[in-house]
Motif scaffolding. Structure first.
Motif, PDB file in Angstrom:
ATOM      1  N   ALA A   1       0.841  -1.203   0.000  1.00 42.58           N
ATOM      2  CA  ALA A   1       0.000   0.000   0.000  1.00 42.58           C
ATOM      3  C   ALA A   1       0.874   1.250   0.000  1.00 42.58           C
ATOM      4  CB  ALA A   1      -0.919  -0.019   1.212  1.00 42.58           C
TER       5      ALA A   1
ATOM      6  N   HIS B   1      -6.195  -2.687  -7.548  1.00 39.21           N
ATOM      7  CA  HIS B   1      -5.733  -1.495  -6.827  1.00 39.21           C
ATOM      8  C   HIS B   1      -6.791  -0.927  -5.903  1.00 39.21           C
ATOM      9  CE1 HIS B   1      -7.777   0.426 -10.320  1.00 39.21           C
ATOM     10  NE2 HIS B   1      -8.077   1.356  -9.431  1.00 39.21           N
TER      11      HIS B   1
ATOM     12  N   GLU C   1      -8.353  -2.274  -3.585  1.00 45.19           N
ATOM     13  CA  GLU C   1      -8.150  -2.694  -2.196  1.00 45.19           C
ATOM     14  C   GLU C   1      -7.478  -1.591  -1.384  1.00 45.19           C
ATOM     15  OE1 GLU C   1      -5.809  -6.110   0.438  1.00 45.19           O
ATOM     16  OE2 GLU C   1      -5.731  -6.181  -1.749  1.00 45.19           O
ATOM     17  N   PHE C   2      -6.650  -0.780  -2.050  1.00 44.77           N
ATOM     18  CA  PHE C   2      -5.850   0.225  -1.354  1.00 44.77           C
ATOM     19  C   PHE C   2      -6.450   1.625  -1.434  1.00 44.77           C
ATOM     20  CE2 PHE C   2      -2.977  -3.092  -3.018  1.00 44.77           C
ATOM     21  CZ  PHE C   2      -2.518  -3.600  -1.815  1.00 44.77           C
TER      22      PHE C   2
END
Length: 379
Positions: free
Chosen positions: A190, A225, A227-228
């Protein structure tokens, strides 16, 4: 005339497919746990997918982008809705390499700069600029080499900051995979993604997220991406987008201004391709395949984590890298020829790559799990 022999081929000729299975001309049945490099997202010959393509074939298969095509509008609306990028614009093309090619070009048009950062282990395609940001010297021809393309080490914050400090005013874009597939299921931290985003904003560089393999629900998020909580400037997609029908897409932030002739393609976004892509989105949504991806991915990892010869498991959803304590070639060969299961490898010789359809069933995962256990215990 003979074929130009560039592919190392298994001695298997699939002639029929359904769901997560393939059959050869002898009638032998194979479990597909690789999906042709993550292309088969909703299973082979899904009935809804078939019906959409057949219906479209009876209407119109193709015309160029010199006319209106309402299927493109429907696809863009549905993709925006399911991905959460409704305010972005969509450019349709034919493949992941072409999507990345156009993304790099669009970034350079936007800020007038020419240097592109990419990362060790990356794979972005085989066309001119895409292969120049691919970390594989064997497939990069002399004509593709240029000092404009700068390779950095994966997840190396210090090196990233240093290159922006010294060359930031010349950097047009940074291209990074949501999860590296060919690289061996390598997941960015992250902090690394946040720093790339921060530096791109500071130096007026464009952040390109290559979600060609890791997108379309593969990771358990629509795009890996997400998820972050990162919002890139451009997102590229392809593989699972058409479930086998060639199509690619570039999702473009509204700050980029379109003009006639800026980008173009003959076959991109044709009627059949759009019908296939719409069908895929409908199935992902209506059958909750992202939920199934999370459930089945977790199940597989939990069942195999204590098997012998497994050093680590790198996984997001159904994008799985099984790192062995040896070259995975013999394991993969045994799974294929002794247990009739397709799996994949990666540039990391020890990593067995697993990319089943997002609608894989528990009983189908058990076939793989039991076979892998047998193979590893016999080593």
């Amino acid at each position: 005339m003979n074929l130009f022999n560039v592919y190392p081929l298994f001695n298997i000729n699939p002639v029929k497919a359904q769901g997560s299975f393939l059959w050869n001309e002898k009638g032998e049945k194979y479990l597909d746990f690789y999906g042709g490099h993550a292309v088969i997202s909703i299973g082979h010959n899904h009935p809804y997918y078939q019906s959409k393509l057949k219906d479209q074939l009876e209407k119109i298969s193709f015309y160029s982008n010199s006319v209106q095509n309402n299927l493109q509008i429907e696809l863009a609306q549905k993709l925006g809705e399911i991905s959460g990028y409704e305010e972005y614009n969509l450019f349709l093309c034919n493949s992941g390499a072409e999507a990345n090619e156009n993304a790099i070009k669009l970034a350079s048009f936007h800020n007038g700069k020419s240097k592109v950062l990419y990362f060790s282990g990356s794979f972005h395609g085989r066309t001119s600029a895409a292969v120049s940001v691919t970390d594989n010297p064997k497939i990069v021809a002399p004509v593709n080499y240029s000092e404009r393309f700068i390779k950095l080490e994966w997840n190396d914050l210090k090196q990233l900051e240093e290159i922006f400090k010294t060359q930031g005013n010349d950097i047009s874009s940074v291209i990074i995979e949501g999860i590296q597939g060919v690289g061996g299921i390598m997941i960015p931290t992250a902090g690394f993604l946040f720093k790339i985003k921060e530096l791109c904003e500071e130096y007026n560089a464009v952040l390109i997220l290559d979600e060609v393999q890791s997108g379309y629900g593969r990771s358990g998020y629509f795009f890996a991406h997400q998820e972050f909580g990162i919002q890139p400037d451009i997102i590229t997609t392809a593989k699972g987008m058409g479930n086998g029908f060639p199509i690619g897409g570039v999702l473009i932030h509204p700050k980029f201004e379109a003009s006639n002739g800026l980008l173009g393609t003959t076959f991109g976004g044709n009627h059949l391709a759009c019908a296939a892509a719409i069908a895929v989105l409908d199935v992902i949504k209506n059958e909750n395949l992202i939920g199934n991806t999370l459930e089945m991915g977790g199940y597989i990892e939990n069942e195999i984590k204590d098997f012998p010869h497994i050093r680590s498991i790198r996984r997001k959803g159904l994008m799985i890298g099984i790192e062995l304590d040896r070259d995975c070639a013999e394991v993969r060969k045994s799974l294929l020829y002794d247990h009739f299961i397709f799996t994949g490898n990666s540039n990391d010789k020890a990593v067995l790559r697993i990319l089943p359809a997002l609608n894989i069933k528990k009983e189908e995962t058990d076939i793989f799990i039991n076979a892998l256990k047998t193979v590893l215990e016999e080593i």
